[in-house]
Design a protein around this motif. Sequence first.
Motif, PDB file in Angstrom:
ATOM      1  N   GLN A  17       0.300  -3.489  24.301  1.00 28.59           N
ATOM      2  CA  GLN A  17       1.630  -4.102  24.190  1.00 28.59           C
ATOM      3  C   GLN A  17       2.674  -3.264  24.946  1.00 28.59           C
ATOM      4  O   GLN A  17       3.547  -3.812  25.628  1.00 28.59           O
ATOM      5  CB  GLN A  17       2.038  -4.217  22.724  1.00 28.59           C
ATOM      6  CG  GLN A  17       1.228  -5.206  21.908  1.00 28.59           C
ATOM      7  CD  GLN A  17       1.629  -5.187  20.445  1.00 28.59           C
ATOM      8  OE1 GLN A  17       2.755  -4.855  20.097  1.00 28.59           O
ATOM      9  NE2 GLN A  17       0.675  -5.533  19.569  1.00 28.59           N
ATOM     10  N   PHE A  18       2.546  -1.963  24.813  1.00 23.93           N
ATOM     11  CA  PHE A  18       3.477  -1.067  25.513  1.00 23.93           C
ATOM     12  C   PHE A  18       3.377  -1.244  27.024  1.00 23.93           C
ATOM     13  O   PHE A  18       4.393  -1.345  27.726  1.00 23.93           O
ATOM     14  CB  PHE A  18       3.181   0.381  25.126  1.00 23.93           C
ATOM     15  CG  PHE A  18       3.887   1.404  25.971  1.00 23.93           C
ATOM     16  CD1 PHE A  18       5.240   1.653  25.798  1.00 23.93           C
ATOM     17  CD2 PHE A  18       3.201   2.113  26.956  1.00 23.93           C
ATOM     18  CE1 PHE A  18       5.899   2.591  26.590  1.00 23.93           C
ATOM     19  CE2 PHE A  18       3.849   3.054  27.742  1.00 23.93           C
ATOM     20  CZ  PHE A  18       5.207   3.294  27.557  1.00 23.93           C
ATOM     21  N   GLN A  19       2.145  -1.289  27.530  1.00 23.60           N
ATOM     22  CA  GLN A  19       1.949  -1.421  28.971  1.00 23.60           C
ATOM     23  C   GLN A  19       2.505  -2.732  29.489  1.00 23.60           C
ATOM     24  O   GLN A  19       3.084  -2.794  30.584  1.00 23.60           O
ATOM     25  CB  GLN A  19       0.463  -1.300  29.296  1.00 23.60           C
ATOM     26  CG  GLN A  19      -0.100   0.098  29.023  1.00 23.60           C
ATOM     27  CD  GLN A  19      -1.615   0.139  29.039  1.00 23.60           C
ATOM     28  OE1 GLN A  19      -2.282  -0.890  28.911  1.00 23.60           O
ATOM     29  NE2 GLN A  19      -2.179   1.338  29.175  1.00 23.60           N
ATOM     30  N   GLU A  20       2.387  -3.785  28.702  1.00 24.09           N
ATOM     31  CA  GLU A  20       2.904  -5.089  29.103  1.00 24.09           C
ATOM     32  C   GLU A  20       4.433  -5.113  29.138  1.00 24.09           C
ATOM     33  O   GLU A  20       5.031  -5.824  29.944  1.00 24.09           O
ATOM     34  CB  GLU A  20       2.388  -6.169  28.141  1.00 24.09           C
ATOM     35  CG  GLU A  20       0.883  -6.433  28.247  1.00 24.09           C
ATOM     36  CD  GLU A  20       0.374  -7.332  27.136  1.00 24.09           C
ATOM     37  OE1 GLU A  20       1.167  -7.634  26.216  1.00 24.09           O
ATOM     38  OE2 GLU A  20      -0.814  -7.729  27.192  1.00 24.09           O
ATOM     39  N   ARG A  21       5.059  -4.314  28.277  1.00 18.40           N
ATOM     40  CA  ARG A  21       6.515  -4.332  28.181  1.00 18.40           C
ATOM     41  C   ARG A  21       7.161  -3.201  28.982  1.00 18.40           C
ATOM     42  O   ARG A  21       8.398  -3.033  28.946  1.00 18.40           O
ATOM     43  CB  ARG A  21       6.938  -4.215  26.715  1.00 18.40           C
ATOM     44  CG  ARG A  21       6.371  -5.315  25.835  1.00 18.40           C
ATOM     45  CD  ARG A  21       7.098  -5.428  24.517  1.00 18.40           C
ATOM     46  NE  ARG A  21       8.463  -5.905  24.701  1.00 18.40           N
ATOM     47  CZ  ARG A  21       9.288  -6.192  23.691  1.00 18.40           C
ATOM     48  NH1 ARG A  21       8.881  -6.046  22.441  1.00 18.40           N
ATOM     49  NH2 ARG A  21      10.511  -6.608  23.922  1.00 18.40           N
TER      50      ARG A  21
END
Length: 355
Positions: A17-21
């Motif tokens: 999720q962090f990488q996507e955001r």
Amino acid sequence: MDKEVKLDPHGVALMQQFQERLPELQALAQQAYDQMQDALREQGIYVTAMEHRVKTERSLAGKLELKGAKYKSIEDVTDLVGLRVITFYTDEVDKVAAIAKRIFDIDWQESVDKRKHQLNAFGYNSLHYICRLKTGGPRFELQMRTALQHVWSTIEHDIGYKGDVKLPPEFRRQFSRLAGMLELADDEFSRLRSTITDYRRKIQGLVKSGRLDDVLLSNESFRSYIDLNPFDRLNNRIAAVNQAEIYPVSMMPYLPLLESFGLETLGDVQRFIEDNSEEAYQLALSQLAVTDLDILASSTALQYLCVVYVLKNDGGHKDLKFIYDTINGKNDANEILADMILEQAKSLAFMQNKI
């Protein structure tokens, strides 16, 4: 990612999720920084440093490994974006905090004032706000601390005081002593600034009220005195010789000269002007009447006053050269100026009984 970090499936999902955001978080970091910078500039608050960052994957992975279970989604991690403002003085931390309250939405339940530590707690702390832009979006952490607090935090982290190794009592005691000294210094710097500010206001009040004998001659008091335009009358008389225009320049370079004459208060400076103005005008008249000079510095009157004071007190070439060396910097032309002044002054009335 650090290969030593082991994430469970939930931690891996949070990391994804962090990488996507990440692009959104990077944009947020810059936007929060820009808004704070603009607000500080608008309020005229100068800070020693301001930093912004997005948490690295390595740092986040270490956090998720230890306590990833407490986060339902990546949005629950409040320090993915960090903004840090470092001030010079403790009272300025509160000023920055007031600005943050105005330009950001603050999550008060998550925010903490770590400065309010217990008496037996150790070290320096800072004020932490968990914020959100007024337009919405992810939360971010805003840290506000003084320069000394920042130095302490950095040293503490570098030495590893809060690491896994338990330090012997004598080391912990030494840390506590140093922390106490820095905390005292932080408070004293703020107190000293307040004291100096009060002194400046007092000086300005005394100058404006005309109590010049009560004001010691100093950089601060001389600036306040100049604001009263004490040299304007003589400047205007001198400028009238050639209908010259007066352009403003700093008169602060003359302060060392006035001090070298033994003037100790602004009252002494006022009497210095009164006692030497007529002779200064006569000297200026003897020089300017034979020229077509039509522009003069606002320091012209003060320069002639200094020259006349030296001549009236039996000063010679060396003393006159000292005047020009002080206001112009040392150069060969000052020798010529000193000789010229001595020659021209011989014909003036106040010099007749000295020849």
